[in-house]
Design a protein around this motif. Sequence first.
Motif, PDB file in Angstrom:
ATOM      1  N   ILE A   1       0.820  -1.219   0.000  1.00 26.79           N
ATOM      2  CA  ILE A   1       0.000   0.000   0.000  1.00 26.79           C
ATOM      3  C   ILE A   1       0.849   1.262   0.000  1.00 26.79           C
ATOM      4  O   ILE A   1       0.534   2.236  -0.679  1.00 26.79           O
ATOM      5  CB  ILE A   1      -1.024   0.013   1.164  1.00 26.79           C
ATOM      6  N   ARG A   2       1.954   1.256   0.730  1.00 24.06           N
ATOM      7  CA  ARG A   2       2.803   2.446   0.798  1.00 24.06           C
ATOM      8  C   ARG A   2       3.276   2.886  -0.587  1.00 24.06           C
ATOM      9  O   ARG A   2       3.366   4.072  -0.877  1.00 24.06           O
ATOM     10  CB  ARG A   2       4.017   2.159   1.682  1.00 24.06           C
TER      11      ARG A   2
ATOM     12  N   LEU B   1       0.669   5.086  -2.334  1.00 25.24           N
ATOM     13  CA  LEU B   1       0.181   6.284  -1.649  1.00 25.24           C
ATOM     14  C   LEU B   1       1.036   7.499  -2.024  1.00 25.24           C
ATOM     15  O   LEU B   1       2.237   7.361  -2.264  1.00 25.24           O
ATOM     16  CB  LEU B   1       0.218   6.086  -0.129  1.00 25.24           C
TER      17      LEU B   1
ATOM     18  N   ASN C   1       4.554   8.002  -0.656  1.00 26.68           N
ATOM     19  CA  ASN C   1       4.827   6.701  -0.007  1.00 26.68           C
ATOM     20  C   ASN C   1       4.620   6.745   1.498  1.00 26.68           C
ATOM     21  O   ASN C   1       5.346   6.105   2.255  1.00 26.68           O
ATOM     22  CB  ASN C   1       6.246   6.231  -0.327  1.00 26.68           C
TER      23      ASN C   1
ATOM     24  N   ASN D   1      -0.904   9.486   4.295  1.00 28.36           N
ATOM     25  CA  ASN D   1      -1.742   9.888   3.163  1.00 28.36           C
ATOM     26  C   ASN D   1      -2.815   8.859   2.815  1.00 28.36           C
ATOM     27  O   ASN D   1      -3.594   9.074   1.893  1.00 28.36           O
ATOM     28  CB  ASN D   1      -0.867  10.177   1.943  1.00 28.36           C
ATOM     29  N   MET D   2      -2.833   7.756   3.537  1.00 25.07           N
ATOM     30  CA  MET D   2      -3.875   6.755   3.321  1.00 25.07           C
ATOM     31  C   MET D   2      -5.184   7.288   3.910  1.00 25.07           C
ATOM     32  O   MET D   2      -5.192   7.887   4.982  1.00 25.07           O
ATOM     33  CB  MET D   2      -3.496   5.434   4.009  1.00 25.07           C
TER      34      MET D   2
ATOM     35  N   GLY E   1      -3.586   6.051   8.816  1.00 23.51           N
ATOM     36  CA  GLY E   1      -4.337   6.855   7.872  1.00 23.51           C
ATOM     37  C   GLY E   1      -5.286   7.853   8.491  1.00 23.51           C
ATOM     38  O   GLY E   1      -5.402   7.975   9.704  1.00 23.51           O
TER      39      GLY E   1
ATOM     40  N   TYR F   1      -6.740   6.596  -1.266  1.00 15.67           N
ATOM     41  CA  TYR F   1      -6.113   7.911  -1.073  1.00 15.67           C
ATOM     42  C   TYR F   1      -6.871   8.967  -1.861  1.00 15.67           C
ATOM     43  O   TYR F   1      -7.746   8.672  -2.637  1.00 15.67           O
ATOM     44  CB  TYR F   1      -4.629   7.900  -1.453  1.00 15.67           C
TER      45      TYR F   1
END
Length: 119
Positions: free
Chosen positions: A40-41, A44, A47, A51-52, A79, A119
């Motif tokens: 996931i990083r 986003l 990274n 920001n999630m 997040g 995001y």
Amino acid sequence: MEKIMFIETGMGIDVHGQDITRAAVRAVQNAIHYNSMPGIRSVLPNNSLDNMRVNVRLAVPCDKDKLDIDTVKNVIPFGQVTVEIVDGGMTTTSGIVLKDKGDKNDQMYIVIAAVEVGY
């Protein structure tokens, strides 16, 4: 949320005590408990897990005014978390009143959760 990456669903029940927050927390835990998002990083912005975005949608059958949204938010480890409440879920009989478990009546509360990550 600009882009949704994952949606997980779960169900939570408070069998005794008629605590809508407990049922909601269990629903969110059920939705996220079996998931890992190792990549996931990388998608986003910057990274960063900061920001999630996570939107928790809860289908709640009753006692919406007693739902502790901050307690539900705290279940999500990363997040920016928002919580949306919609009509739904279910109340049904547990078949027994257990005063020592905090029961006010024989109802159990069932909450359904959809957890959107992006995001």
